[in-house]
Write a protein that holds these residues in place. Structure first.
Motif, PDB file in Angstrom:
ATOM      1  N   GLY A  21       0.784  -1.226   0.000  1.00 60.80           N
ATOM      2  CA  GLY A  21       0.000   0.000   0.000  1.00 60.80           C
ATOM      3  C   GLY A  21       0.817   1.278   0.000  1.00 60.80           C
ATOM      4  N   MET A  22       2.076   1.180  -0.347  1.00 58.66           N
ATOM      5  CA  MET A  22       2.937   2.361  -0.458  1.00 58.66           C
ATOM      6  C   MET A  22       3.064   2.736  -1.927  1.00 58.66           C
ATOM      7  SD  MET A  22       3.934   2.891   2.718  1.00 58.66           S
ATOM      8  CE  MET A  22       5.508   3.709   2.804  1.00 58.66           C
ATOM      9  N   VAL A  23       3.574   3.929  -2.172  1.00 60.01           N
ATOM     10  CA  VAL A  23       3.902   4.348  -3.532  1.00 60.01           C
ATOM     11  C   VAL A  23       5.410   4.331  -3.640  1.00 60.01           C
ATOM     12  CG1 VAL A  23       3.802   6.206  -5.230  1.00 60.01           C
ATOM     13  CG2 VAL A  23       1.827   5.764  -3.747  1.00 60.01           C
ATOM     14  N   ARG A  24       5.938   3.599  -4.609  1.00 63.60           N
ATOM     15  CA  ARG A  24       7.380   3.489  -4.773  1.00 63.60           C
ATOM     16  C   ARG A  24       7.830   4.316  -5.967  1.00 63.60           C
ATOM     17  NH1 ARG A  24      10.263  -2.007  -4.003  1.00 63.60           N
ATOM     18  NH2 ARG A  24       9.948  -1.250  -1.894  1.00 63.60           N
ATOM     19  N   ILE A  25       8.859   5.127  -5.739  1.00 65.05           N
ATOM     20  CA  ILE A  25       9.602   5.795  -6.807  1.00 65.05           C
ATOM     21  C   ILE A  25      10.934   5.058  -6.858  1.00 65.05           C
ATOM     22  CG2 ILE A  25      10.697   7.925  -7.596  1.00 65.05           C
ATOM     23  CD1 ILE A  25       8.558   9.465  -6.029  1.00 65.05           C
ATOM     24  N   TYR A  26      11.206   4.434  -7.987  1.00 69.60           N
ATOM     25  CA  TYR A  26      12.418   3.633  -8.137  1.00 69.60           C
ATOM     26  C   TYR A  26      13.322   4.313  -9.152  1.00 69.60           C
ATOM     27  CZ  TYR A  26      15.430  -0.374  -8.968  1.00 69.60           C
ATOM     28  OH  TYR A  26      16.514  -1.189  -9.087  1.00 69.60           O
ATOM     29  N   GLU A  28      17.044   4.240 -11.081  1.00 69.85           N
ATOM     30  CA  GLU A  28      18.117   3.330 -11.451  1.00 69.85           C
ATOM     31  C   GLU A  28      18.998   3.997 -12.505  1.00 69.85           C
ATOM     32  OE1 GLU A  28      18.435  -1.324 -12.745  1.00 69.85           O
ATOM     33  OE2 GLU A  28      16.785  -0.142 -13.533  1.00 69.85           O
ATOM     34  N   GLY A  29      20.305   3.916 -12.295  1.00 69.69           N
ATOM     35  CA  GLY A  29      21.256   4.478 -13.239  1.00 69.69           C
ATOM     36  C   GLY A  29      22.654   3.980 -12.927  1.00 69.69           C
ATOM     37  N   ASP A  30      23.660   4.652 -13.484  1.00 66.00           N
ATOM     38  CA  ASP A  30      25.048   4.270 -13.234  1.00 66.00           C
ATOM     39  C   ASP A  30      25.360   4.366 -11.747  1.00 66.00           C
ATOM     40  OD1 ASP A  30      25.517   3.803 -15.889  1.00 66.00           O
ATOM     41  OD2 ASP A  30      26.394   5.770 -16.285  1.00 66.00           O
ATOM     42  N   GLY A  31      25.532   3.212 -11.116  1.00 66.99           N
ATOM     43  CA  GLY A  31      25.860   3.182  -9.695  1.00 66.99           C
ATOM     44  C   GLY A  31      24.713   3.562  -8.777  1.00 66.99           C
ATOM     45  N   ILE A  32      23.500   3.664  -9.323  1.00 67.78           N
ATOM     46  CA  ILE A  32      22.339   4.066  -8.528  1.00 67.78           C
ATOM     47  C   ILE A  32      21.286   2.969  -8.601  1.00 67.78           C
ATOM     48  CG2 ILE A  32      20.481   5.754  -8.259  1.00 67.78           C
ATOM     49  CD1 ILE A  32      22.267   7.737  -9.819  1.00 67.78           C
ATOM     50  N   ASP A  33      20.794   2.559  -7.460  1.00 63.77           N
ATOM     51  CA  ASP A  33      19.692   1.604  -7.373  1.00 63.77           C
ATOM     52  C   ASP A  33      18.916   2.024  -6.131  1.00 63.77           C
ATOM     53  OD1 ASP A  33      18.016  -0.544  -7.680  1.00 63.77           O
ATOM     54  OD2 ASP A  33      19.427  -2.009  -6.868  1.00 63.77           O
ATOM     55  N   LEU A  34      17.931   2.897  -6.305  1.00 69.54           N
ATOM     56  CA  LEU A  34      17.327   3.571  -5.170  1.00 69.54           C
ATOM     57  C   LEU A  34      15.808   3.438  -5.155  1.00 69.54           C
ATOM     58  CD1 LEU A  34      17.954   5.469  -2.769  1.00 69.54           C
ATOM     59  CD2 LEU A  34      17.777   7.366  -4.365  1.00 69.54           C
ATOM     60  N   PRO A  35      15.281   2.522  -4.345  1.00 72.19           N
ATOM     61  CA  PRO A  35      13.831   2.450  -4.168  1.00 72.19           C
ATOM     62  C   PRO A  35      13.406   3.390  -3.031  1.00 72.19           C
ATOM     63  CG  PRO A  35      14.858   0.559  -3.133  1.00 72.19           C
ATOM     64  CD  PRO A  35      15.961   1.394  -3.726  1.00 72.19           C
ATOM     65  N   LEU A  36      12.455   4.255  -3.302  1.00 71.70           N
ATOM     66  CA  LEU A  36      11.948   5.189  -2.292  1.00 71.70           C
ATOM     67  C   LEU A  36      10.463   4.922  -2.108  1.00 71.70           C
ATOM     68  CD1 LEU A  36      13.639   8.365  -3.803  1.00 71.70           C
ATOM     69  CD2 LEU A  36      14.401   7.116  -1.781  1.00 71.70           C
ATOM     70  N   ASP A  37      10.045   4.575  -0.897  1.00 70.16           N
ATOM     71  CA  ASP A  37       8.646   4.284  -0.617  1.00 70.16           C
ATOM     72  C   ASP A  37       8.014   5.418   0.179  1.00 70.16           C
ATOM     73  OD1 ASP A  37       8.990   1.887  -1.889  1.00 70.16           O
ATOM     74  OD2 ASP A  37       9.135   0.705  -0.063  1.00 70.16           O
ATOM     75  N   PHE A  38       6.771   5.757  -0.211  1.00 75.98           N
ATOM     76  CA  PHE A  38       6.047   6.861   0.416  1.00 75.98           C
ATOM     77  C   PHE A  38       4.620   6.436   0.733  1.00 75.98           C
ATOM     78  CE2 PHE A  38       9.230   8.597  -2.425  1.00 75.98           C
ATOM     79  CZ  PHE A  38       9.863   9.534  -1.631  1.00 75.98           C
TER      80      PHE A  38
END
Length: 71
Positions: A21-26, A28-38
């Motif tokens: 039930g969260m909203v994820r902004i994911y 991804e790029g060079d050296g970046i793998d960042l899931p952010l949940d809100f």
């Protein structure tokens, strides 16, 4: 790096709901793998901020009206 500086960094972004039930902004790029949940309410606030920033950016890129004016 600041908010108003250009960057050569490239990244992809995906946005969607999670199974919890969260909203994820994911991001991804060079050296970046960042899931952010809100929480949904936080995601709505972020959406409003994005819309407002888009309006300001659009207004800043428009040619100024009026030109030189009358003498």
């Amino acid at each position: 790096m600041g908010i108003d500086r250009e960057s050569d960094t490239q990244a992809g972004i995906q946005i969607g709901p999670t199974s919890l039930g969260m909203v994820r902004i994911y991001i991804e790029g060079d050296g970046i793998d960042l899931p952010l949940d809100f929480e949904p309410e936080e995601a709505e606030e972020i959406a409003e901020e994005l819309r407002a920033a888009a309006e300001r950016a659009r207004a800043a890129s428009r040619p100024k009206k009026g030109g030189k004016g009358r003498k």
